[in-house]
Write an enzyme that holds these catalytic residues in place. Structure first.
Site, PDB file in Angstrom:
ATOM      1  N   GLU A 249      10.152   1.264  10.345  1.00 16.48           N
ATOM      2  CA  GLU A 249      11.063   2.389  10.086  1.00 16.48           C
ATOM      3  C   GLU A 249      10.258   3.643  10.362  1.00 16.48           C
ATOM      4  O   GLU A 249       9.384   4.004   9.570  1.00 16.48           O
ATOM      5  CB  GLU A 249      11.521   2.384   8.623  1.00 16.48           C
ATOM      6  CG  GLU A 249      12.185   1.100   8.163  1.00 16.48           C
ATOM      7  CD  GLU A 249      13.612   0.992   8.657  1.00 16.48           C
ATOM      8  OE1 GLU A 249      14.179   2.023   9.037  1.00 16.48           O
ATOM      9  OE2 GLU A 249      14.147  -0.130   8.688  1.00 16.48           O
TER      10      GLU A 249
ATOM     11  N   GLU B 103       8.860  15.552  16.162  1.00 18.66           N
ATOM     12  CA  GLU B 103       9.181  15.525  14.736  1.00 18.66           C
ATOM     13  C   GLU B 103       8.255  16.483  13.982  1.00 18.66           C
ATOM     14  O   GLU B 103       7.036  16.410  14.128  1.00 18.66           O
ATOM     15  CB  GLU B 103       9.008  14.116  14.169  1.00 18.66           C
ATOM     16  CG  GLU B 103       9.439  14.055  12.713  1.00 18.66           C
ATOM     17  CD  GLU B 103       9.192  12.710  12.054  1.00 18.66           C
ATOM     18  OE1 GLU B 103       8.097  12.147  12.238  1.00 18.66           O
ATOM     19  OE2 GLU B 103      10.094  12.245  11.338  1.00 18.66           O
TER      20      GLU B 103
ATOM     21  N   LYS C  99       0.843  -1.195   0.000  1.00 13.50           N
ATOM     22  CA  LYS C  99       0.000   0.000   0.000  1.00 13.50           C
ATOM     23  C   LYS C  99       0.877   1.243   0.000  1.00 13.50           C
ATOM     24  O   LYS C  99       1.577   1.528   0.959  1.00 13.50           O
ATOM     25  CB  LYS C  99      -0.897   0.040   1.246  1.00 13.50           C
ATOM     26  CG  LYS C  99      -1.872   1.207   1.156  1.00 13.50           C
ATOM     27  CD  LYS C  99      -2.569   1.508   2.455  1.00 13.50           C
ATOM     28  CE  LYS C  99      -2.093   2.760   3.126  1.00 13.50           C
ATOM     29  NZ  LYS C  99      -2.143   3.985   2.326  1.00 13.50           N
TER      30      LYS C  99
ATOM     31  N   GLY D  76       6.870   4.877   8.169  1.00 14.80           N
ATOM     32  CA  GLY D  76       5.913   5.963   8.377  1.00 14.80           C
ATOM     33  C   GLY D  76       6.118   6.579   9.740  1.00 14.80           C
ATOM     34  O   GLY D  76       7.191   6.448  10.340  1.00 14.80           O
TER      35      GLY D  76
ATOM     36  N   CYS E 184      13.067  11.587   6.413  1.00 11.28           N
ATOM     37  CA  CYS E 184      13.205  11.169   7.818  1.00 11.28           C
ATOM     38  C   CYS E 184      14.621  11.383   8.320  1.00 11.28           C
ATOM     39  O   CYS E 184      14.851  11.449   9.516  1.00 11.28           O
ATOM     40  CB  CYS E 184      12.812   9.696   7.939  1.00 11.28           C
ATOM     41  SG  CYS E 184      13.722   8.641   6.811  1.00 11.28           S
TER      42      CYS E 184
ATOM     43  N   THR F 204       1.699   5.848  13.963  1.00  9.83           N
ATOM     44  CA  THR F 204       1.140   4.760  13.139  1.00  9.83           C
ATOM     45  C   THR F 204       1.875   3.459  13.435  1.00  9.83           C
ATOM     46  O   THR F 204       1.253   2.388  13.515  1.00  9.83           O
ATOM     47  CB  THR F 204       1.245   5.086  11.635  1.00  9.83           C
ATOM     48  OG1 THR F 204       0.905   6.444  11.432  1.00  9.83           O
ATOM     49  CG2 THR F 204       0.361   4.202  10.795  1.00  9.83           C
TER      50      THR F 204
HETATM   51  P1  NDP Z   1       2.009   7.731   8.268  1.00 15.33           P
HETATM   52  O1  NDP Z   1       2.437   6.931   9.443  1.00 15.33           O
HETATM   53  O2  NDP Z   1       0.871   8.647   8.432  1.00 15.33           O
HETATM   54  O3  NDP Z   1       1.655   6.801   7.040  1.00 15.33           O
HETATM   55  C1  NDP Z   1       2.527   5.835   6.492  1.00 15.33           C
HETATM   56  C2  NDP Z   1       1.712   4.808   5.749  1.00 15.33           C
HETATM   57  O4  NDP Z   1       0.927   4.072   6.680  1.00 15.33           O
HETATM   58  C3  NDP Z   1       0.723   5.409   4.766  1.00 15.33           C
HETATM   59  O5  NDP Z   1       0.616   4.573   3.645  1.00 15.33           O
HETATM   60  C4  NDP Z   1      -0.546   5.438   5.582  1.00 15.33           C
HETATM   61  O6  NDP Z   1      -1.702   5.521   4.818  1.00 15.33           O
HETATM   62  C5  NDP Z   1      -0.432   4.120   6.318  1.00 15.33           C
HETATM   63  N1  NDP Z   1      -1.263   4.013   7.507  1.00 15.33           N
HETATM   64  C6  NDP Z   1      -1.844   5.002   8.227  1.00 15.33           C
HETATM   65  N2  NDP Z   1      -2.564   4.474   9.263  1.00 15.33           N
HETATM   66  C7  NDP Z   1      -2.413   3.139   9.202  1.00 15.33           C
HETATM   67  C8  NDP Z   1      -2.879   2.042   9.995  1.00 15.33           C
HETATM   68  N3  NDP Z   1      -3.659   2.221  11.059  1.00 15.33           N
HETATM   69  N4  NDP Z   1      -2.517   0.796   9.649  1.00 15.33           N
HETATM   70  C9  NDP Z   1      -1.716   0.592   8.594  1.00 15.33           C
HETATM   71  N5  NDP Z   1      -1.245   1.581   7.786  1.00 15.33           N
HETATM   72  C10 NDP Z   1      -1.582   2.833   8.089  1.00 15.33           C
HETATM   73  O7  NDP Z   1       3.321   8.478   7.795  1.00 15.33           O
HETATM   74  P2  NDP Z   1       3.420   9.578   6.682  1.00 15.33           P
HETATM   75  O8  NDP Z   1       2.882   9.039   5.403  1.00 15.33           O
HETATM   76  O9  NDP Z   1       2.877  10.837   7.246  1.00 15.33           O
HETATM   77  O10 NDP Z   1       5.011   9.689   6.510  1.00 15.33           O
HETATM   78  C11 NDP Z   1       5.805  10.518   7.269  1.00 15.33           C
HETATM   79  C12 NDP Z   1       6.453   9.751   8.403  1.00 15.33           C
HETATM   80  O11 NDP Z   1       7.249   8.692   7.881  1.00 15.33           O
HETATM   81  C13 NDP Z   1       7.407  10.617   9.187  1.00 15.33           C
HETATM   82  O12 NDP Z   1       7.203  10.392  10.559  1.00 15.33           O
HETATM   83  C14 NDP Z   1       8.766  10.127   8.766  1.00 15.33           C
HETATM   84  O13 NDP Z   1       9.779  10.325   9.721  1.00 15.33           O
HETATM   85  C15 NDP Z   1       8.511   8.678   8.535  1.00 15.33           C
HETATM   86  N6  NDP Z   1       9.545   8.124   7.669  1.00 15.33           N
HETATM   87  C16 NDP Z   1      10.467   7.263   8.212  1.00 15.33           C
HETATM   88  C17 NDP Z   1      11.493   6.766   7.432  1.00 15.33           C
HETATM   89  C18 NDP Z   1      12.482   5.802   7.993  1.00 15.33           C
HETATM   90  O14 NDP Z   1      13.166   5.155   7.200  1.00 15.33           O
HETATM   91  N7  NDP Z   1      12.607   5.655   9.297  1.00 15.33           N
HETATM   92  C19 NDP Z   1      11.641   7.156   6.024  1.00 15.33           C
HETATM   93  C20 NDP Z   1      10.609   8.056   5.567  1.00 15.33           C
HETATM   94  C21 NDP Z   1       9.603   8.518   6.360  1.00 15.33           C
HETATM   95  P3  NDP Z   1      -2.354   6.974   4.570  1.00 15.33           P
HETATM   96  O15 NDP Z   1      -1.397   7.736   3.754  1.00 15.33           O
HETATM   97  O16 NDP Z   1      -3.628   6.681   3.888  1.00 15.33           O
HETATM   98  O17 NDP Z   1      -2.564   7.583   5.947  1.00 15.33           O
END
Ligand code: NDP
Length: 480
Positions: free
Chosen positions: A248, A384, A173, A226, A282, A230
């Protein structure tokens, strides 16, 4: 208006609900395509398709799987420009960044894991004349990969490439905020001849589609990138089901500048580490600690170079900072600018939205923003923000800076600027981050372990770590 479709059982299909979400171009604020609003019924179809593919895919030789993936990498190379333009429009990042950095890296992800699987081997442990142990590393089966909106195709491929190379079938997804390049990628999978059901891409909302992936009984491993909140929710659901988890998560990374650094390099790379991709990486360094004796000099030069970054239309060649990915994220960053002011921060640069002309007048643009005078333990320096906002903080000793650097709940990455190698090793050993860069930033070797400590995640991806995550380990002991 273009309709994005799901990719299930080798075909591009509508969501069962026939409902779509609006996909917005953040540089104009206007709807420009539609993204499936899928639900658990689409996930069920995807799992069925993966179930019918898993035997033949997992039993195919590594070299045959590798060949298909290399064909896919070649097609991505052919369509590099198309993918880069799509990524820039969907996410708001400057086109040059997508073209020179992210899409080439997405291609490398496929290439790296396609070739890597041919060299992946397992161990044996001899017990002399008594017995021999050997380790089997078999595909897990059906795995879930959930990725965010900041580096859409780059992070999407970072997960699915090792998963399918290792012989798994994947339910993936992308973020519904940036679904376009995953859709174009699905078209290339069909062209490359990836067998039906090996990869299934289901678009939609996290709480609906993401959570259906996480809770599905037949999906036994989840790789998620993400936000930390989440990640917590995913761990809460997947933990009691004993699923394998790789998380991650977020970061609040320290960038530590010692007085004995190569000054020019430290300033220009710190500007890059702060504002590349609008600060929506990130690994961006959002807390810049500067040794007091060079604080004023560093501050002056840092602000001077920041002021030169052109905020503009992501598709324009001279744009250095593009649009913030969504209205919601734009509002969040602006609320942190207000918070930094309330907490006593002194604004050195930025702190405003940018009004562009023409169709970009309704886009989500924010000036790169620099604050000083904020205590290391205030909210602005602990939470963050994930946008173009950094703080400058002076320090006196190595111990002081380590205390401040390690003070957040996060532990993803750290950058150290010094010409003193002994000091660099000392800080690298003591800082609580999964990744440390010395005199560089974002220099990546795909063989290295990647991931965070504390609330920045659980587990490591990259190189062999990724293959180990996406395989089930079994020890066989044979008495001789
Ligand atoms: P989110 O946690 O909001 O979303 C990440 C993904 O998870 C999206 O596809 C989202 O869908 C999905 N999601 C949301 N809720 C759920 C759930 N309950 N169950 C399963 N999947 C779910 O993160 P962002 O998209 O806002 O990304 C930014 C974040 O990602 C920042 O905190 C950043 O630091 C982190 N990040 C970490 C990295 C690493 O390598 N450590 C690299 C890049 C980013 P939807 O979009 O529909 O909400």
């Amino acid at each position: 208006m273009q309709k994005i479709l799901n990719y299930i059982n080798g075909e591009l299909v509508e969501p069962i609900s026939k409902k779509y979400l609006e996909n917005i171009n953040p540089a104009t604020g206007q709807i420009y395509s539609q993204c499936p609003d899928s639900d658990e019924r689409d996930i069920e179809l995807a799992v069925k398709s993966a179930e019918s593919a898993i035997d033949s895919w997992s039993n195919m030789s590594a070299s045959d799987r590798s060949k298909i993936m290399l064909t896919l990498a070649g097609l991505m190379e052919r369509d590099l420009d198309k993918l880069a333009i799509a990524e820039s429009i969907d996410q708001g990042k400057p086109l040059w960044l997508a073209k020179n950095g992210e899409i080439p890296r997405a291609i490398s992800n496929i290439h790296f894991f396609a070739t890597g699987i041919e060299h992946f081997s397992s161990e044996s442990h001899s017990m002399g004349k008594h017995a021999i142990n050997y380790t089997l590393r078999a595909p897990i089966g059906i795995v879930g990969c959930i990725s965010p909106w900041n580096l859409p195709l780059y992070l999407f491929t970072w997960k699915i490439a090792p998963a399918i190379a290792a012989g798994n079938c994947v339910i993936a997804k992308p973020s519904e905020i940036t679904p376009m390049t995953a859709f174009l990628f699905a078209e290339l999978c069909i062209e490359a001849g990836l067998p039906k059901g090996v990869l299934n891409i289901v678009n939609g909302l996290g709480p609906k589609v993401g959570s259906a992936i996480v809770s599905h009984e037949k999906i036994t491993a989840i790789s998620f990138t993400g936000g930390t909140k989440t990640g917590e929710e995913i761990a809460r659901v997947a933990g009691p089901k004993f699923k394998k988890l790789s998380l991650e998560l977020g970061g609040k990374n320290p960038n530590i500048v010692f007085a004995d650094c190569n000054f020019e390099k430290a300033v220009s790379e710190s500007v890059r580490a702060s504002f590349t991709n609008q600060g929506e990486i990130c690994l961006c360094g959002s807390r810049i600690f500067i040794e007091r004796s060079i604080y004023e000099k560093f501050k002056t030069e840092f602000v001077k170079q920041t002021a030169k970054l052109k905020v503009g239309n992501p598709l324009a060649e001279d744009t250095k900072v593009g649009a913030i990915a969504s209205q919601q994220h734009f509002d969040k960053i602006l609320s942190y600018i207000e918070l930094a002011k309330q907490e006593g921060g002194k604004l050195l640069f930025g702190g405003n939205t940018v009004k562009l002309e023409g169709e970009n007048a309704t886009g989500f643009f924010i000036l790169p923003t620099v604050f000083e005078n904020l205590p290391f333990d205030c909210k602005t320096n602990q939470e963050e923000i994930f946008g173009p906002l950094v703080t400058l903080i002076p320090f006196d000793t190595e111990d002081d800076v380590l205390t401040m650097a390690n003070s957040t709940q996060f532990g993803l990455s750290c950058t150290i600027w010094t010409e003193n190698l002994a000091r660099a090793h000392n800080i690298a050993a003591k800082v609580k981050s999964g990744i440390v860069w010395v005199n560089c930033w974002l220099l990546r070797d795909l063989r290295t372990p990647f991931g965070g400590m504390k609330s920045s995640g659980v587990g490591r991806e990259g190189g062999l770590e990724a293959f180990r995550f996406f395989t089930e380990t079994k020890n066989v002991c044979v008495k001789l």
